[in-house]
Every structure is written in structure tokens, then in C-alpha cells.
Design an enzyme around this catalytic site. Structure first.
Site, PDB file in Angstrom:
ATOM      1  N   ASP A 153       0.830  -1.200   0.000  1.00  0.00           N
ATOM      2  CA  ASP A 153       0.000   0.000   0.000  1.00  0.00           C
ATOM      3  C   ASP A 153       0.865   1.249   0.000  1.00  0.00           C
ATOM      4  O   ASP A 153       0.560   2.236  -0.650  1.00  0.00           O
ATOM      5  CB  ASP A 153      -0.900   0.020   1.248  1.00  0.00           C
ATOM      6  N   ALA A 154       1.976   1.182   0.767  1.00  0.00           N
ATOM      7  CA  ALA A 154       2.834   2.363   0.874  1.00  0.00           C
ATOM      8  C   ALA A 154       3.438   2.703  -0.491  1.00  0.00           C
ATOM      9  O   ALA A 154       3.507   3.866  -0.889  1.00  0.00           O
ATOM     10  CB  ALA A 154       3.930   2.120   1.894  1.00  0.00           C
ATOM     11  N   TYR A 177       2.169   1.910  -3.352  1.00  0.00           N
ATOM     12  CA  TYR A 177       1.064   2.382  -4.182  1.00  0.00           C
ATOM     13  C   TYR A 177       0.775   3.856  -3.879  1.00  0.00           C
ATOM     14  O   TYR A 177       0.639   4.673  -4.777  1.00  0.00           O
ATOM     15  CB  TYR A 177      -0.167   1.519  -3.913  1.00  0.00           C
ATOM     16  N   ASP A 178       0.730   4.178  -2.576  1.00  0.00           N
ATOM     17  CA  ASP A 178       0.491   5.568  -2.186  1.00  0.00           C
ATOM     18  C   ASP A 178       1.566   6.478  -2.759  1.00  0.00           C
ATOM     19  O   ASP A 178       1.297   7.589  -3.191  1.00  0.00           O
ATOM     20  CB  ASP A 178       0.467   5.706  -0.659  1.00  0.00           C
ATOM     21  N   SER A 209     -12.854   7.894  -0.836  1.00  0.00           N
ATOM     22  CA  SER A 209     -11.899   7.328   0.108  1.00  0.00           C
ATOM     23  C   SER A 209     -11.545   8.360   1.169  1.00  0.00           C
ATOM     24  O   SER A 209     -12.110   9.444   1.203  1.00  0.00           O
ATOM     25  CB  SER A 209     -10.660   6.841  -0.629  1.00  0.00           C
ATOM     26  N   LEU A 210     -10.620   8.018   2.025  1.00  0.00           N
ATOM     27  CA  LEU A 210     -10.287   8.892   3.142  1.00  0.00           C
ATOM     28  C   LEU A 210      -8.868   9.413   3.006  1.00  0.00           C
ATOM     29  O   LEU A 210      -7.980   8.701   2.539  1.00  0.00           O
ATOM     30  CB  LEU A 210     -10.381   8.110   4.456  1.00  0.00           C
ATOM     31  N   GLU A 253     -13.237   5.404  15.416  1.00  0.00           N
ATOM     32  CA  GLU A 253     -13.563   3.975  15.301  1.00  0.00           C
ATOM     33  C   GLU A 253     -12.459   3.306  14.491  1.00  0.00           C
ATOM     34  O   GLU A 253     -11.749   3.970  13.739  1.00  0.00           O
ATOM     35  CB  GLU A 253     -14.906   3.810  14.570  1.00  0.00           C
ATOM     36  N   LYS A 311     -10.393   1.489  11.647  1.00  0.00           N
ATOM     37  CA  LYS A 311     -10.495   1.396  10.190  1.00  0.00           C
ATOM     38  C   LYS A 311     -10.304  -0.076   9.839  1.00  0.00           C
ATOM     39  O   LYS A 311      -9.231  -0.646  10.017  1.00  0.00           O
ATOM     40  CB  LYS A 311      -9.415   2.246   9.516  1.00  0.00           C
ATOM     41  N   ASP A 333      -9.781  -3.370   7.789  1.00  0.00           N
ATOM     42  CA  ASP A 333      -9.055  -3.669   6.556  1.00  0.00           C
ATOM     43  C   ASP A 333      -9.799  -4.748   5.771  1.00  0.00           C
ATOM     44  O   ASP A 333      -9.424  -5.905   5.753  1.00  0.00           O
ATOM     45  CB  ASP A 333      -7.642  -4.134   6.907  1.00  0.00           C
ATOM     46  N   ARG A 349     -17.334  -1.158  -4.152  1.00  0.00           N
ATOM     47  CA  ARG A 349     -16.967   0.215  -4.438  1.00  0.00           C
ATOM     48  C   ARG A 349     -16.609   0.412  -5.912  1.00  0.00           C
ATOM     49  O   ARG A 349     -16.921   1.436  -6.499  1.00  0.00           O
ATOM     50  CB  ARG A 349     -15.787   0.634  -3.566  1.00  0.00           C
ATOM     51  N   GLU A 393     -18.050  -2.335   5.944  1.00  0.00           N
ATOM     52  CA  GLU A 393     -16.901  -3.119   5.509  1.00  0.00           C
ATOM     53  C   GLU A 393     -17.165  -4.611   5.637  1.00  0.00           C
ATOM     54  O   GLU A 393     -17.582  -5.088   6.684  1.00  0.00           O
ATOM     55  CB  GLU A 393     -15.707  -2.741   6.403  1.00  0.00           C
ATOM     56  N   TYR A 402     -20.910   1.284   9.025  1.00  0.00           N
ATOM     57  CA  TYR A 402     -20.342   2.521   9.578  1.00  0.00           C
ATOM     58  C   TYR A 402     -20.688   3.779   8.778  1.00  0.00           C
ATOM     59  O   TYR A 402     -20.292   4.876   9.138  1.00  0.00           O
ATOM     60  CB  TYR A 402     -18.828   2.400   9.747  1.00  0.00           C
ATOM     61  N   LYS A 431      -3.529   6.376  10.333  1.00  0.00           N
ATOM     62  CA  LYS A 431      -2.998   5.048  10.034  1.00  0.00           C
ATOM     63  C   LYS A 431      -2.033   4.567  11.125  1.00  0.00           C
ATOM     64  O   LYS A 431      -1.309   5.370  11.738  1.00  0.00           O
ATOM     65  CB  LYS A 431      -2.241   5.065   8.688  1.00  0.00           C
ATOM     66  N   CYS A 449      29.817 -13.129 -12.327  1.00  0.00           N
ATOM     67  CA  CYS A 449      28.507 -13.778 -12.333  1.00  0.00           C
ATOM     68  C   CYS A 449      28.675 -15.204 -11.840  1.00  0.00           C
ATOM     69  O   CYS A 449      29.564 -15.920 -12.315  1.00  0.00           O
ATOM     70  CB  CYS A 449      27.965 -13.768 -13.754  1.00  0.00           C
ATOM     71  N   CYS A 498      27.999 -17.871 -14.915  1.00  0.00           N
ATOM     72  CA  CYS A 498      28.911 -18.095 -16.043  1.00  0.00           C
ATOM     73  C   CYS A 498      30.338 -17.646 -15.764  1.00  0.00           C
ATOM     74  O   CYS A 498      31.227 -17.857 -16.589  1.00  0.00           O
ATOM     75  CB  CYS A 498      28.389 -17.406 -17.297  1.00  0.00           C
ATOM     76  N   CYS A 558      25.996  -8.954 -15.258  1.00  0.00           N
ATOM     77  CA  CYS A 558      26.866  -9.960 -15.846  1.00  0.00           C
ATOM     78  C   CYS A 558      27.134  -9.580 -17.296  1.00  0.00           C
ATOM     79  O   CYS A 558      26.226  -9.221 -18.030  1.00  0.00           O
ATOM     80  CB  CYS A 558      26.150 -11.305 -15.758  1.00  0.00           C
ATOM     81  N   CYS A 593      25.881 -16.720 -20.911  1.00  0.00           N
ATOM     82  CA  CYS A 593      25.539 -16.930 -19.501  1.00  0.00           C
ATOM     83  C   CYS A 593      24.298 -17.826 -19.382  1.00  0.00           C
ATOM     84  O   CYS A 593      23.218 -17.474 -19.846  1.00  0.00           O
ATOM     85  CB  CYS A 593      25.281 -15.587 -18.829  1.00  0.00           C
TER      86      CYS A 593
END
Ligand code: IVH
Length: 710
Positions: A40-41, A43-44, A89-90, A123, A125, A127, A146, A183, A235, A323, A428, A431, A452, A458
Site C-alpha cells: 500500500d505504501a 502504491y500511495d 476514500s479517506l 472507530e 479502520k 481492513d 466500491r 466493511e 459505519y 494510520k 557472475c 557463467c 553480468c 551466460c
């Protein structure tokens, strides 16, 4: 990676195109396949970079920009449902300060009087994956995922199998239309039990409860969904004919009264300190909860205030997700193995004492390259407090958000006296050829990857190259997968891609027939030969992609195929570009979307005599299908066109694409071969040169008059 502030407009446009494609790809893997391949990180980080570039170059924001959509594009396997109220999203907060900033922002926006309390809910979150349940007159009529936020998938039949989801609301105050959102998740213990069963049945196991829940909900056969113990917390809400309450907290309590499960850790608080206190409490309980959570969500409690606050792009201004830091685990880095890949890159892999991080056993972690092992980042700065990594070291591992495990740091205090710095091999191990760090010709920077130099000789590169050649997006030969590539190479039967197409003929004359070898029989051998026969006719882009040229992925292979149209054209152009200068080279690097690095790699690959001889032998057995011919009837078909100056009615990319569609070749510079120069305002030296050379020139209007509208 270049700082956003240092990007030129061209580079920015190129990166935005790349990011758009990449983010869509990961969205599909995450939402479509429920099988993400980055954390996720990470991706963010892609989304953040996209956003930063767009902020600096607002003119370059693409039609298909990921910032305009949330999550995945909708898969076709289910009917679509358009959300009456989009599912957004949040925003995230990563520390207490971010939370205080959020509360401050909300208060400023509302011009909230100093010192007056403002209520928020807090509350966990969850997953899992969000689901919108539409009730009409208290009866469940539809359930939608979604999807991309605007349009989701109709999973009603599956949702009805979830025990926590009432099919009829009970009690009072039930609005005519009431869309309850929440969720869907799978408990940790249920996840483990299910995976154990899958393993026993020899089926692939799921990575984590979230993906399992998503995979279970998106089954076409709802009896499979029914067999998975999915759960649901309510929620939030979407389309509602009349709100039954005026606060967030009361709404959720109302849900409970109607028969939903709500999260017991939800509370209502008056200030930032109380919110943080609840956050700490939830964080403490996290590991003992039977469901995965990845943070705490704070929401403004008063619904009238929520509606005043409204939304900014993808997220509400009235809520934020605080988070949790990534979960860490400590283990021992037992050994560093070096693996030579298809392009010769020596990739170090850390073998760890297996350890569970976030519910998944981690035993291998990529170490990227030797600088990474030494603790140095690509900008020369240290990347971890403990410095370099050594075999035997005690390390902390995390799975930032979710998927790909990483080493966070090394505990030097636990290092034995005898531990030595890891010496990255300079040869290498497949080879024995020297492995070197090349210097990038353009930037003068030394590559972080050691490669290499064995190239063709190789074995590791050869086997990886074979695997690539037969892979799904290349030749895709049925019955010839990674295992077979390794076996055929080891048996000396297929040493390079060209050998595949002479396999049957050689086998017929061989003493040890394939049908008698391990893993084969008469039927499977014949099936394989037939599958190989089927690929004697292959799309040009698959052929080019299959060669495994560095930097030439599927996208670039398609660009080459579309531009040169035939294999002969492609090879002739590479040959004519061998000196990296001249007209053919100019044409090559001006292909829309092809960067200089890929161009160089293609030319170098095809001018290597051994690689070229494989390509030539391949072509003795394989016929490439030219890409669909561009329009040859257009007035610019076969002509060489140059665009210059600032175009006002189309972007430079559109102009190129249009000309190419019409069968023209687009060049970057004016020469004797140029047939037409299209000059916009501000055209300078190219226009001058065209006039000098007697090349026909026109402006944008003239272009459209000639070829018709865009
Ligand atoms: S409120 C307008 N509350 O997080 C957004 N979302 O990043 C309203 N999620 O898609 C969402 N637990 O799938 C909310 N207690 C919670 C949540 C929660 C998990 C998920 C939800 C949403 C995503 C937003």
C-alpha cells in the site's frame, strides 16, 4: 528518481503517462484480481508522485489521470451498479500532528469559535472492502462493491449469504430508501482455517484476510461465498430518502437497532487529545482483535457540519484515517544469495529465518543492489540507521501496509564479532563472466545494478530469457513454462528461443525421445509440438517483446511494431541506427513514447552478432504478422512529417498519433527526406531550414484542411 521540481515538461508528460498506466495496473491487481504485487505504501507513493507532478504541471493532467478516479476500473464479471452517492476514500494522517492539523483545518473551515468543543467519532479502520447495501422499504434490494467509486459491481446474491447483513431491516425509523455502507471482512482465525484447508486441497493460498474477503465476495458462484464466514460492520451510508438521525454516532447506533453489527470500539469525543487516547487504546488492542485493522477513522459527529464541510476531490473534508505504523518483526538475515536475471542484473536476495509479519510468513526479501546492502540510497544518503547489512545480522522486517516485505533496519548491537561486510561479487556465479556497473551515457551516473557481461554465454541469462520468450504476453506456448524452459536447457535441447522451433525435427532424430523423458509422455510431447506449431505465426509486437530486450516491455514492443509495421522494417531501422546518429536514429528516438534508453537497448541488442543470429534463425521458422496497416489512402500516407512550434488545436502527442494513424512517419528534425512541416506559432529554426530546403510547410489549419478533423 528526479525531484518533481527538476522535471522538464516533456519528462513530466512522460512520467504522468507511465504513472497512469502503472496505477491502473496495480488497481486491477488489487481490486480486479485481489492479488496486489506492491505494498500500500508503494502504491500511495505512486499516487503522491502523480499528484505532485500534476500540481506543478496542471496543463499536463491527463484525461485518464489516476487522480480523477478512486480505486479500480470495474471488472466485467459482474453487472454494474452506478452509485447514487459516489463511494470515496479517506485522507490519511500518519502521526498526532497530522491529526491536530486535521482538527484545526475543520475548525477553521467552519469558523468554529475558539475554545468551543467540537465532537468527533473515532472507530477502527477495518481492513476489508467496502460494500453498499440498498434497502427499499426495509428490504435489501442490492449490494454493490466500491469499484472505481462511481460504478461498482452487483454482488447482491453473494451479500445475501453474509450473516451480518440483514435481508430485512427490523424496528423503527426505517426510511423508504436507505443505503447502508460498511466493511466486509474475514476474521483472522477464519482466514487461517480457510487457508489451511486450501493448502490441504493443494489450492493456492490467499495472502491475507482482506484479499480473501474480496476474493470470496467476488465469486460468480454464491455458494462459494456462502461457504466463507464473511462478516460486516456498518459505519456509513449513501443514498437515503430521509436521514433518521442528525449525528454520525446516532446513525451508527440506529444501524445496530435495525439489525447490523457495529464496531464496539467506536466512541464520541470532544477534542484531539481524546481522539488520540482512543487511537492508542485501539492500537493496544489491535493484535488481540480477530480482524485486521489498519488505523482509526475520525469523523465530525454533527451531520449538518459534515455537509457544510463537504468533499475535496476524492475524500470528505470531515473525516480522516489515522494510520497505524507498519507492523514490525525481528528475524535473522541468514544468507545473501545473488541471482542473475534475464538482463544480466545480479539481484541480491536476503534469506531470512521465516517470521510472521502481519499474518504472512516472510522468508525472502529483495535487497535490490549492492548500494542498498551497503545502506546507501540512490541519492547517496544513508537509508538505514544501522548501516550495511551482513549475513547473520538481526534485522527488523515490515510489510509496509500489505504486500512486499522489506527490511527496515539492522540491529548492530546483536552483530557477532566475526561478521564481515558483505562483498558483492564482481563475477557472475552462473557463467563466471565479470559483472560490472555500467555508466549511463546520458547522465554520466553509475548504475546501481551490477550486470553480468556474459550476455549470450551466460546460462542464467539464457534460461531466464527462454522463460521470458515463452511467457504469456510473448510467445505464450502452451505446455512450455518456466519448468520446461529449465529442463530443456539442462538437457541441452533448447539453448535459445530459435531452438524451440526445431525441437520436433531434432527430437525425431534423437536417441532419447522427448516422450521418454521425465515429466513427458507421448500425449504431452505431441501436445507441446502442436502448441509450438501454432506459434509459427505470431504478432509482431509479441515477437519483439519475446526477444527480451532490456527496457523493451510490452508497451514499447507495441510502439515499435506499430511504427515499423514489419519485422524487416524494424530490423532495417535498428541496423541503420547502429551508430546512434543519423536519420534512422532520429526517427527511432522520435517515436512517440519510446525513450532514448529503450532505443539504445534495442539497437545494441540487435547489433550483437550472437543475438542477431538467434533472431535470424527464429525468422527462418516464424512468420510475424504485421500490425494492422495504417491508412494508406490518406494524403500523408508514407510521407515524413515534422511538427514544430506550439500547436494550439491538438497536443504534440495527438498530432503524432494522428499522423501515424494516417500512415505518415513523424520525424523530430527537418532534413532532405521531410515531406511536410507543420508549423505552429513560435516556430524557429526548423521552419527556416524547411524553407531553405524547399520542404512544403503549412500551419495547423492547413494540416486539418489536408487530412480532415482530429
Ligand atoms: S468511512 C467517504 N469508516 O476505508 C468515506 N471507512 O479509505 C467514508 N474503511 O473505502 C468511509 N473502515 O472501505 C469509513 N470505519 C470506517 C472504515 C472505513 C474501513 C475503508 C472503506 C473506505 C476506505 C477509505
Amino acid at each position: 528518481m528526479k525531484d518533481v521540481m527538476d522535471l522538464t515538461a516533456d519528462e513530466a508528460a512522460e512520467e504522468l503517462a507511465r504513472l497512469a498506466a502503472e496505477i491502473v495496473k496495480h488497481d486491477e491487481r488489487y481490486h480486479g484480481d485481489d492479488a496486489p504485487t506492491i505494498s500500500d505504501a508503494e502504491y500511495d507513493a505512486l499516487r503522491l508522485r502523480n499528484k505532485a507532478i500534476e500540481e506543478r504541471f496542471p496543463d499536463l493532467i491527463r484525461e485518464d489521470s489516476p487522480s480523477k478516479s478512486v480505486g479500480s476500473t470495474v471488472q466485467s464479471k459482474f453487472e454494474k451498479i452506478t452509485h447514487v452517492v459516489p463511494m470515496l476514500s479517506l485522507d490519511n494522517a500518519f502521526n498526532d500532528e497530522d491529526v491536530a492539523d486535521f482538527v484545526g483545518r475543520v475548525k477553521r473551515f467552519l469558523k468554529w469559535p475558539d475554545g468551543e468543543a467540537l465532537a468527533f467519532t473515532a472507530e477502527p479502520k477495518i481492513d476489508g472492502l467496502s460494500l453498499a447495501l440498498r434497502y427499499e422499504n426495509g428490504k435489501l434490494v442490492s449490494a454493490a462493491t466500491r469499484g472505481d467509486g462511481a460504478v461498482g459491481e452487483n454482488v447482491t446474491a453473494n451479500a445475501k449469504t453474509i450473516q451480518d447483513i440483514p435481508q430485512n431491516l427490523i424496528g423503527e425509523n426505517i426510511p423508504e430508501v436507505m443505503e447502508v455502507r460498511g466493511e466486509v471482512y474475514l476474521g483472522k482465525s477464519d482466514f487461517m482455517a480457510l487457508n489451511k484447508r486450501m493448502e490441504e486441497e493443494g489450492k493456492p493460498v490467499y495472502v491475507n484476510p482482506r484479499n480473501t474477503a474480496a476474493g470470496s465476495l467476488r465469486q460468480l458462484d454464491s455458494s462459494i461465498t456462502a461457504s466463507r464466514p464473511l462478516k460486516f460492520f456498518a459505519y456509513a451510508w449513501g443514498d437515503v430518502s430521509a436521514l433518521p438521525s442528525s449525528s454520525q454516532f446516532a446513525m451508527v447506533e440506529q444501524f445496530e437497532a435495525w439489525g447490523f453489527s457495529i464496531n464496539p470500539l467506536m466512541g464520541r469525543f470532544e477534542n484531539t487529545a481524546e481522539l488520540i487516547e482512543r487511537y492508542r487504546l485501539i492500537e493496544e488492542q489491535r493484535s488481540s482483535l480477530d480482524y485486521d485493522i489498519d488505523g482509526v477513522v475520525y469523523k465530525v459527529d454533527d451531520l449538518a457540519l459534515q455537509s457544510r464541510l463537504g468533499f475535496v476531490s476524492r475524500s470528505p473534508r470531515w473525516a480522516i484515517a489515522h494510520k497505524f505504523p507498519a507492523e514490525l518483526a525481528t528475524t535473522v538475515l541468514e544468507k545473501i544469495d545473488i541471482v542473475t536475471g534475464r538482463t544480466g542484473a545480479l539481484s541480491p536476495v536476503a534469506r531470512l529465518t521465516p517470521v510472521t509479519v502481519g499474518g504472512v510468513v516472510v522468508s525472502n526479501v529483495t535487497l535490490h543492489n549492492e548500494d542498498y546492502i551497503a545502506g546507501i540510497g540512490s541519492n547517496g544518503e544513508p537509508i538505514r540507521a544501522g548501516g550495511d547489512l551482513r549475513e547473520g545480522d538481526t534485522v527488523t522486517v515490515y510489510r509496509a501496509g500489505d504486500v512486499i516485505p522489506k527490511i527496515l533496519d539492522v540491529d548492530v548491537s546483536k552483530r557477532g564479532d566475526g561478521a564481515e561486510r558483505f562483498e558483492f561479487p564482481e563475477v557472475c556465479n552462473s557463467c563466471g563472466s565479470p559483472a560490472v556497473r555500467e555508466t549511463n551515457e546520458k547522465s554520466g551516473k553509475v548504475d546501481s545494478v551490477r550486470r553480468c557481461t556474459g550476455g549470450f554465454i551466460c546460462p542464467a541469462q539464457a534460461v531466464e530469457g527462454l522463460k521470458h520468450f515463452v511467457s504469456r504476453n510473448a510467445f505464450d506456448i502452451d505446455g512450455f513454462g518456466e519448468k520446461q524452459a529449465e529442463a530443456f536447457y539442462e538437457w541441452g535441447m533448447v539453448m535459445n528461443p530459435a531452438d524451440i522451433f526445431t525441437l520436433q525435427e531434432r527430437d525425431a532424430r534423437s536417441l532419447t525421445r522427448l516422450e521418454n523423458r521425465d515429466g513427458f509422455g507421448k500425449t504431452s510431447a505431441n501436445k507441446l509440438f502442436r502448441a509450438i506449431q501454432d506459434r509459427r505465426l505470431i504478432d509482431l509486437h509479441r515477437f519483439i517483446f519475446g526477444l527480451g530486450i532490456r527496457h523493451v516491455g510490452e508497451g514499447n514492443a507495441k510502439l515499435f511494431a506499430r511504427h515499423y509495421q514489419t519485422i524487416e522494417g524494424f530490423l532495417a531501422a535498428m541496423d541503420a541506427s547502429a551508430t546512434f546518429e543519423g536519420e534512422a536514429w532520429d526517427e527511432l528516438i522520435n517515436i512517440d513514447g519510446i525513450g532514448e534508453t529503450a532505443a539504445r537497448a534495442a539497437v545494441a541488442f540487435l547489433s550483437d552478432p550472437q543475438r542477431r543470429s538467434v533472431v535470424d534463425s527464429l525468422l527462418e521458422n516464424v512468420t510475424t504478422v504485421p500490425v494492422e496497416q495504417a491508412d494508406t489512402s490518406s494524403p500523408v500516407a508514407g510521407k515524413v512529417v515534422v511538427f514544430t512550434g506550439s500547436l494550439e488545436k491538438m497536443t504534440r502527442d495527438e498530432a503524432k498519433a494522428m499522423a501515424e494513424r494516417l500512415g505518415a512517419k513523424v520525424a523530430g528534425s527537418v532534413s532532405g527526406k521531410t515531406d511536410l512541416l507543420v508549423a505552429g506559432p513560435g516556430a524557429g529554426s526548423k521552419l527556416k531550414k524547411a524553407v531553405e530546403l524547399g520542404v512544403e510547410t503549412t500551419d495547423e489549419d492547413g494540416w486539418f484542411a489536408l487530412v480532415g478533423p482530429l
